[in-house]
Design an enzyme around this catalytic site. Structure first.
Site, PDB file in Angstrom:
ATOM      1  N   ARG A 212       1.437  -6.963  -4.011  1.00  0.00           N
ATOM      2  CA  ARG A 212       1.731  -8.389  -3.816  1.00  0.00           C
ATOM      3  C   ARG A 212       1.810  -9.116  -5.156  1.00  0.00           C
ATOM      4  O   ARG A 212       2.707  -9.931  -5.380  1.00  0.00           O
ATOM      5  CB  ARG A 212       0.660  -9.037  -2.948  1.00  0.00           C
ATOM      6  CG  ARG A 212       0.792  -8.694  -1.500  1.00  0.00           C
ATOM      7  CD  ARG A 212      -0.195  -9.513  -0.697  1.00  0.00           C
ATOM      8  NE  ARG A 212      -0.455  -8.834   0.554  1.00  0.00           N
ATOM      9  CZ  ARG A 212      -1.538  -8.973   1.267  1.00  0.00           C
ATOM     10  NH1 ARG A 212      -2.506  -9.770   0.864  1.00  0.00           N
ATOM     11  NH2 ARG A 212      -1.680  -8.337   2.396  1.00  0.00           N
TER      12      ARG A 212
ATOM     13  N   ILE B 257       3.114  -0.413  -0.829  1.00  0.00           N
ATOM     14  CA  ILE B 257       2.699  -0.741   0.528  1.00  0.00           C
ATOM     15  C   ILE B 257       2.585  -2.260   0.591  1.00  0.00           C
ATOM     16  O   ILE B 257       1.899  -2.857  -0.254  1.00  0.00           O
ATOM     17  CB  ILE B 257       1.369  -0.048   0.870  1.00  0.00           C
ATOM     18  CG1 ILE B 257       1.579   1.471   0.837  1.00  0.00           C
ATOM     19  CG2 ILE B 257       0.835  -0.503   2.221  1.00  0.00           C
ATOM     20  CD1 ILE B 257       0.324   2.291   0.949  1.00  0.00           C
TER      21      ILE B 257
ATOM     22  N   ASN C 214       1.006  -4.564   2.166  1.00  0.00           N
ATOM     23  CA  ASN C 214      -0.265  -5.291   2.235  1.00  0.00           C
ATOM     24  C   ASN C 214      -1.226  -4.956   1.094  1.00  0.00           C
ATOM     25  O   ASN C 214      -2.353  -5.436   1.064  1.00  0.00           O
ATOM     26  CB  ASN C 214      -0.944  -5.073   3.587  1.00  0.00           C
ATOM     27  CG  ASN C 214      -1.321  -3.631   3.827  1.00  0.00           C
ATOM     28  OD1 ASN C 214      -0.840  -2.729   3.157  1.00  0.00           O
ATOM     29  ND2 ASN C 214      -2.173  -3.407   4.808  1.00  0.00           N
ATOM     30  N   CYS C 215      -0.773  -4.195   0.111  1.00  0.00           N
ATOM     31  CA  CYS C 215      -1.583  -3.856  -1.064  1.00  0.00           C
ATOM     32  C   CYS C 215      -1.622  -5.072  -1.996  1.00  0.00           C
ATOM     33  O   CYS C 215      -0.580  -5.626  -2.356  1.00  0.00           O
ATOM     34  CB  CYS C 215      -0.972  -2.650  -1.773  1.00  0.00           C
ATOM     35  SG  CYS C 215      -1.691  -2.280  -3.373  1.00  0.00           S
ATOM     36  N   ASP C 216      -2.817  -5.491  -2.396  1.00  0.00           N
ATOM     37  CA  ASP C 216      -2.956  -6.663  -3.265  1.00  0.00           C
ATOM     38  C   ASP C 216      -2.217  -6.497  -4.586  1.00  0.00           C
ATOM     39  O   ASP C 216      -1.594  -7.442  -5.080  1.00  0.00           O
ATOM     40  CB  ASP C 216      -4.431  -6.965  -3.541  1.00  0.00           C
ATOM     41  CG  ASP C 216      -5.151  -7.537  -2.326  1.00  0.00           C
ATOM     42  OD1 ASP C 216      -4.465  -8.069  -1.424  1.00  0.00           O
ATOM     43  OD2 ASP C 216      -6.390  -7.450  -2.277  1.00  0.00           O
TER      44      ASP C 216
END
Length: 114
Positions: A14, A7, A9-11
């Site tokens: 990223r 996903i 926007n998952c840290d």
């Protein structure tokens, strides 16, 4: 070709994407929320890692599920849960020529892509 499922926007996703890009390792990103996951592919992931590794019990999506969905989990129920709610899959999942990685651990990734 390396395929990363996650996903955006998952840290953790990223961090993993940044790690690959810094090392100039080409990959294709597949958005689990937008695209979902093919049930046969999900079964292959579970066969490779075990459903307990693949199911993200710490995430908001899992915690917000009704209690009845979370009790008495076994492989079959976990597969159905992850297929219905792809955000319950631990991220990222990376398919590469050497196998499958679930989650991001720099030491494990360094060994896998050395």
């Amino acid at each position: 070709m390396i395929k990363m499922y996650g996903i955006p926007n998952c840290d953790t996703v990223r961090k993993a994407r940044k790690w690959l890009e810094e090392r100039k390792i080409a990959y294709v990103f597949c958005d689990l929320r937008k695209d979902g996951v093919d049930p046969a592919q999900l079964e292959r992931w579970v066969a490779a890692t075990g459903w307990e590794v693949l199911l993200n019990r710490r995430g908001t999506t899992f915690r917000n599920l009704p209690e009845t969905s979370k009790i008495d989990l076994d492989e079959s129920r976990a597969l159905a849960l992850m297929a219905a709610h792809p955000a319950t899959i631990k991220r990222p999942v990376v398919e590469h020529r050497g196998g499958l990685l679930v989650g991001f651990d720099e030491a494990i990734w360094t060994a896998a892509f050395a």
